[in-house]
Design a protein around this motif. Structure first.
Motif, PDB file in Angstrom:
ATOM      1  N   LEU A 110       0.832  -1.201   0.000  1.00 39.65           N
ATOM      2  CA  LEU A 110       0.000   0.000   0.000  1.00 39.65           C
ATOM      3  C   LEU A 110       0.869   1.255   0.000  1.00 39.65           C
ATOM      4  O   LEU A 110       0.546   2.242  -0.679  1.00 39.65           O
ATOM      5  CB  LEU A 110      -0.929  -0.010   1.210  1.00 39.65           C
ATOM      6  N   HIS A 111       1.964   1.234   0.747  1.00 34.33           N
ATOM      7  CA  HIS A 111       2.868   2.390   0.787  1.00 34.33           C
ATOM      8  C   HIS A 111       3.384   2.698  -0.614  1.00 34.33           C
ATOM      9  O   HIS A 111       3.378   3.865  -1.058  1.00 34.33           O
ATOM     10  CB  HIS A 111       4.028   2.098   1.736  1.00 34.33           C
ATOM     11  N   ARG A 112       3.819   1.668  -1.339  1.00 32.82           N
ATOM     12  CA  ARG A 112       4.320   1.886  -2.709  1.00 32.82           C
ATOM     13  C   ARG A 112       3.205   2.370  -3.632  1.00 32.82           C
ATOM     14  O   ARG A 112       3.405   3.265  -4.458  1.00 32.82           O
ATOM     15  CB  ARG A 112       4.904   0.584  -3.253  1.00 32.82           C
ATOM     16  N   LEU A 113       2.006   1.788  -3.483  1.00 29.27           N
ATOM     17  CA  LEU A 113       0.886   2.159  -4.346  1.00 29.27           C
ATOM     18  C   LEU A 113       0.480   3.613  -4.117  1.00 29.27           C
ATOM     19  O   LEU A 113       0.240   4.369  -5.079  1.00 29.27           O
ATOM     20  CB  LEU A 113      -0.301   1.224  -4.073  1.00 29.27           C
ATOM     21  N   LEU A 114       0.419   4.032  -2.867  1.00 29.13           N
ATOM     22  CA  LEU A 114       0.055   5.415  -2.569  1.00 29.13           C
ATOM     23  C   LEU A 114       1.115   6.391  -3.073  1.00 29.13           C
ATOM     24  O   LEU A 114       0.784   7.475  -3.586  1.00 29.13           O
ATOM     25  CB  LEU A 114      -0.124   5.594  -1.055  1.00 29.13           C
ATOM     26  N   ALA A 115       2.379   6.010  -2.933  1.00 24.91           N
ATOM     27  CA  ALA A 115       3.454   6.889  -3.408  1.00 24.91           C
ATOM     28  C   ALA A 115       3.384   7.067  -4.920  1.00 24.91           C
ATOM     29  O   ALA A 115       3.652   8.162  -5.446  1.00 24.91           O
ATOM     30  CB  ALA A 115       4.807   6.307  -3.003  1.00 24.91           C
ATOM     31  N   GLU A 116       3.011   6.006  -5.630  1.00 23.08           N
ATOM     32  CA  GLU A 116       2.905   6.099  -7.095  1.00 23.08           C
ATOM     33  C   GLU A 116       1.642   6.850  -7.503  1.00 23.08           C
ATOM     34  O   GLU A 116       1.651   7.630  -8.460  1.00 23.08           O
ATOM     35  CB  GLU A 116       2.897   4.699  -7.697  1.00 23.08           C
ATOM     36  N   GLN A 117       0.549   6.604  -6.802  1.00 23.74           N
ATOM     37  CA  GLN A 117      -0.736   7.206  -7.166  1.00 23.74           C
ATOM     38  C   GLN A 117      -0.779   8.695  -6.817  1.00 23.74           C
ATOM     39  O   GLN A 117      -1.371   9.493  -7.538  1.00 23.74           O
ATOM     40  CB  GLN A 117      -1.871   6.481  -6.433  1.00 23.74           C
ATOM     41  N   PHE A 118      -0.150   9.066  -5.701  1.00 27.86           N
ATOM     42  CA  PHE A 118      -0.169  10.453  -5.240  1.00 27.86           C
ATOM     43  C   PHE A 118       1.271  10.931  -5.056  1.00 27.86           C
ATOM     44  O   PHE A 118       1.735  11.078  -3.905  1.00 27.86           O
ATOM     45  CB  PHE A 118      -0.962  10.563  -3.935  1.00 27.86           C
ATOM     46  N   PRO A 158      -7.538  -4.717   3.346  1.00 30.32           N
ATOM     47  CA  PRO A 158      -6.641  -5.663   2.683  1.00 30.32           C
ATOM     48  C   PRO A 158      -7.406  -6.630   1.772  1.00 30.32           C
ATOM     49  O   PRO A 158      -8.631  -6.793   1.898  1.00 30.32           O
ATOM     50  CB  PRO A 158      -5.980  -6.414   3.844  1.00 30.32           C
ATOM     51  N   GLU A 159      -6.669  -7.293   0.888  1.00 28.47           N
ATOM     52  CA  GLU A 159      -7.263  -8.293   0.019  1.00 28.47           C
ATOM     53  C   GLU A 159      -7.759  -9.480   0.843  1.00 28.47           C
ATOM     54  O   GLU A 159      -7.231  -9.785   1.915  1.00 28.47           O
ATOM     55  CB  GLU A 159      -6.236  -8.782  -1.007  1.00 28.47           C
ATOM     56  N   LEU A 196     -10.579   0.352  -1.140  1.00 23.72           N
ATOM     57  CA  LEU A 196     -11.262  -0.933  -1.082  1.00 23.72           C
ATOM     58  C   LEU A 196     -10.749  -1.889  -2.152  1.00 23.72           C
ATOM     59  O   LEU A 196     -10.193  -1.454  -3.167  1.00 23.72           O
ATOM     60  CB  LEU A 196     -12.770  -0.731  -1.265  1.00 23.72           C
ATOM     61  N   PRO A 197     -10.947  -3.189  -1.959  1.00 24.75           N
ATOM     62  CA  PRO A 197     -10.630  -4.130  -3.037  1.00 24.75           C
ATOM     63  C   PRO A 197     -11.535  -3.898  -4.245  1.00 24.75           C
ATOM     64  O   PRO A 197     -12.556  -3.211  -4.153  1.00 24.75           O
ATOM     65  CB  PRO A 197     -10.898  -5.496  -2.402  1.00 24.75           C
ATOM     66  N   ARG A 216     -15.726  15.320   3.672  1.00 25.74           N
ATOM     67  CA  ARG A 216     -14.883  15.240   2.476  1.00 25.74           C
ATOM     68  C   ARG A 216     -14.264  13.846   2.430  1.00 25.74           C
ATOM     69  O   ARG A 216     -13.259  13.557   3.061  1.00 25.74           O
ATOM     70  CB  ARG A 216     -13.802  16.314   2.513  1.00 25.74           C
ATOM     71  N   ILE A 217     -14.905  12.961   1.676  1.00 26.56           N
ATOM     72  CA  ILE A 217     -14.459  11.578   1.606  1.00 26.56           C
ATOM     73  C   ILE A 217     -14.386  11.131   0.146  1.00 26.56           C
ATOM     74  O   ILE A 217     -15.274  11.449  -0.656  1.00 26.56           O
ATOM     75  CB  ILE A 217     -15.393  10.655   2.427  1.00 26.56           C
ATOM     76  N   GLU A 218     -13.318  10.431  -0.189  1.00 27.06           N
ATOM     77  CA  GLU A 218     -13.123   9.887  -1.522  1.00 27.06           C
ATOM     78  C   GLU A 218     -13.014   8.369  -1.421  1.00 27.06           C
ATOM     79  O   GLU A 218     -12.454   7.834  -0.462  1.00 27.06           O
ATOM     80  CB  GLU A 218     -11.857  10.460  -2.165  1.00 27.06           C
ATOM     81  N   PHE A 219     -13.554   7.695  -2.426  1.00 26.55           N
ATOM     82  CA  PHE A 219     -13.566   6.238  -2.454  1.00 26.55           C
ATOM     83  C   PHE A 219     -12.724   5.737  -3.625  1.00 26.55           C
ATOM     84  O   PHE A 219     -12.856   6.238  -4.751  1.00 26.55           O
ATOM     85  CB  PHE A 219     -14.998   5.717  -2.583  1.00 26.55           C
ATOM     86  N   TYR A 220     -11.893   4.740  -3.332  1.00 22.82           N
ATOM     87  CA  TYR A 220     -11.038   4.164  -4.364  1.00 22.82           C
ATOM     88  C   TYR A 220     -11.150   2.642  -4.331  1.00 22.82           C
ATOM     89  O   TYR A 220     -11.332   2.039  -3.268  1.00 22.82           O
ATOM     90  CB  TYR A 220      -9.571   4.560  -4.146  1.00 22.82           C
ATOM     91  N   GLU A 221     -11.009   2.047  -5.504  1.00 22.75           N
ATOM     92  CA  GLU A 221     -10.880   0.600  -5.613  1.00 22.75           C
ATOM     93  C   GLU A 221      -9.527   0.267  -6.231  1.00 22.75           C
ATOM     94  O   GLU A 221      -9.054   0.974  -7.123  1.00 22.75           O
ATOM     95  CB  GLU A 221     -12.001   0.006  -6.473  1.00 22.75           C
ATOM     96  N   ARG A 222      -8.927  -0.825  -5.748  1.00 14.42           N
ATOM     97  CA  ARG A 222      -7.649  -1.259  -6.304  1.00 14.42           C
ATOM     98  C   ARG A 222      -7.878  -2.125  -7.535  1.00 14.42           C
ATOM     99  O   ARG A 222      -8.631  -3.109  -7.479  1.00 14.42           O
ATOM    100  CB  ARG A 222      -6.855  -2.067  -5.262  1.00 14.42           C
ATOM    101  N   ASP A 223      -7.227  -1.774  -8.617  1.00 13.26           N
ATOM    102  CA  ASP A 223      -7.245  -2.593  -9.825  1.00 13.26           C
ATOM    103  C   ASP A 223      -6.097  -3.601  -9.696  1.00 13.26           C
ATOM    104  O   ASP A 223      -4.922  -3.229  -9.763  1.00 13.26           O
ATOM    105  CB  ASP A 223      -7.048  -1.719 -11.061  1.00 13.26           C
ATOM    106  N   PRO A 224      -6.398  -4.900  -9.504  1.00 11.64           N
ATOM    107  CA  PRO A 224      -5.325  -5.866  -9.255  1.00 11.64           C
ATOM    108  C   PRO A 224      -4.461  -6.163 -10.471  1.00 11.64           C
ATOM    109  O   PRO A 224      -3.345  -6.672 -10.325  1.00 11.64           O
ATOM    110  CB  PRO A 224      -6.092  -7.116  -8.806  1.00 11.64           C
TER     111      PRO A 224
END
Length: 492
Positions: A110-118, A158-159, A196-197, A216-224
């Motif tokens: 998740l740390h790597r994914l967030l760093a890449e996404q934001f 988590p998954e 979310l998954p 102020r809430i945003e919703f995200y889904e992970r694309d596996p």
């Protein structure tokens, strides 16, 4: 050794030490701590009964399929199923390392994914450690994203988690948001992101619709596949299916069953109530809320906890004996308050008392009306019961009932309120035969959260502040001795 004795010995040995969790068909049911249990019935196919203040389960055991240091597995039968289910008692210390490693690995991912996404934001303080003092579950990963002086609270599922865990994530995300804002006294945590998954948003969409416009809430889904986060709109996700059951269908079932059920009700008219179930075309009899008999296509079956014995002239004495047991053990003044019949389904007992006279909760309510189970389908059920009534002036009212602490009570009440309000605006209630002779107001329904005064979860007030400004909620606290008579000791 017969199966009954073997099961008794295995359970006593297995549950004597360590932290044990109960699972059915792979899904987690409950922790074993705090549960009472007994083995009874036939030696070859005994009944296993597990119960607590807010949990009750009975299964017929046909075999012990595994008994090791890690788990005790049983093949069990359930009424209406042809194949045996799997009931397991699992020692958690054998799986704790695997779970912790899995969440630790997810934290890194998740740390790597967030760093890449934001890329313009800095990831801080990702953790999966539970914080019981502030009602933060260890099932989720929480942390912060910083951009300059502005911060966003993050909660991720988590998954591999169950739909129930995903659905519950919105409650814990809001609690983490509030906790993060409290920790940062300068008020720079100003938004929340729930991750979310894939497909997870549909599990929380119905609850997300009930939040107030200032959250102020945003919703995200992970694309596996692409390993990216996709921003989702909960208003476009999920299916808010909720069909009202026509009131006339229940009345028709009552008319059809009346001849067979009235003599049974007459055995204890002060305690036995009749409840049509339009979806299954059955009518159930409950003794102070506890189901003990059912009418189905012209036949009556009885038994507790499972109504499987058909009523006949030969079995009628057994029915009378069961009702006598209920009279003795499910009585407000019963001396053995730990008896399974006394402790089973406390919310149903509370519901039965309120249905008798809703004005015990608020004198402004109309005592003629108290409907339950008005929806044929309305998402997951989680043990919270609801009643639908109306004030004397025609405003719809929802009574959400719980006999013990329940962290999700506010959001589940809001979900039900949203569905009821939608049907009010469509004019469905008069069309389906509810509240005859009453002109319903167009105003949003009023919500009463009803529980023993000391049994509201500490997070209730926090969660209520996040809900729609149109939702007016009243907390009604009852005396702890509510079984002996409803007495309101708190109203907020």
């Amino acid at each position: 050794m017969d199966l009954s004795s073997e099961l008794q010995a295995c359970l006593s040995e297995f549950t004597a030490t360590g932290t044990v969790e109960i699972r059915e068909n792979g899904g987690r049911l409950a922790p074993f701590s705090g549960l009472s249990w007994e083995v009874r019935g036939a030696a070859a196919k005994p009944l296993l009964h597990l119960w607590s203040e807010n949990y009750n389960l009975t299964r017929r055991v046909v075999a012990i399929t595994d008994h090791s240091e890690q788990r005790l597995s049983l093949a069990v039968e359930r009424f209406g199923r042809t194949k045996p289910d799997r009931l397991e008692f699992v020692r958690l210390e054998y799986q704790r390392d695997e779970r912790e490693l899995s969440r630790e690995a997810f934290c890194g991912f998740l740390h790597r994914l967030l760093a890449e996404q934001f890329p313009d934001e800095c990831v801080e303080n990702l953790s999966a450690s539970p914080d019981l003092e502030h009602s933060l579950s260890g099932n989720y990963i929480r942390g912060l994203l910083r951009r300059g002086s502005s911060m966003a609270a993050i909660l991720a599922v988590p998954e591999g988690e169950t739909p129930a865990t995903i659905e519950a994530s919105l409650t814990f995300a809001l609690l983490w948001f509030e906790r993060a804002r409290t920790l940062r006294h300068n008020g720079n945590v100003n938004s929340l992101r729930l991750i979310l998954p894939e497909g997870g948003v549909r599990h929380i969409a119905h609850r997300a619709r009930t939040l107030n416009r200032d959250v102020r809430i945003e919703f995200y889904e992970r694309d596996p596949i692409r390993e990216i986060l996709q921003k989702m709109d909960p208003l476009q996700a999920g299916n808010q299916d909720s069909w009202l059951v026509p009131h006339r269908e229940g009345m028709a079932l009552l008319d059809a069953s009346r001849g067979m059920l009235e003599p049974i009700v007459a055995l204890s008219p002060h305690a036995i109530s009749v409840h049509p179930a339009a979806q299954s075309r059955e009518v159930w009899l409950r003794f102070r809320g506890l189901s003990f008999a059912r009418w189905d296509a012209g036949k009556v079956f009885f038994g507790c906890p499972e109504a499987t014995e058909q009523l006949s002239s030969a079995s009628r004495p057994a029915l009378k004996k069961l009702i006598a047991q209920l009279e003795n053990n499910r009585h407000p003044l019963a001396t053995e308050t730990r008896h399974a019949l006394f402790r089973a389904q406390p919310e149903r007992w509370l519901e039965a008392m309120i249905r008798e006279d809703v004005t015990r909760i608020d004198p402004s309510l109309d005592p003629r009306f108290a409907y339950s189970q008005v929806f044929a389908r309305a998402g997951c059920e989680h043990g919270i019961l609801d009643l639908l009534t109306v004030t004397r002036s025609g405003r719809l009212c929802i009574l959400e009932l719980k006999a013990s602490e329940h962290i999700h009570l506010p959001l589940q009440a809001a979900d039900y309120w949203n569905r009821i309000y939608g049907h009010l605006r469509l004019g469905s209630f008069s069309r389906y035969g509810y509240f005859p002779g009453v002109q319903l107001q167009d105003a949003p329904p009023l919500v009463y959260l009803v529980a023993p005064a000391l049994r509201f979860h500490p997070s209730t007030d926090i969660l209520l502040r996040f809900l729609s400004y149109d939702l007016e909620a009243v907390r009604v606290g009852l005396a702890e001795s509510w079984r002996r008579g409803l007495r309101v000791v708190m109203r907020q």
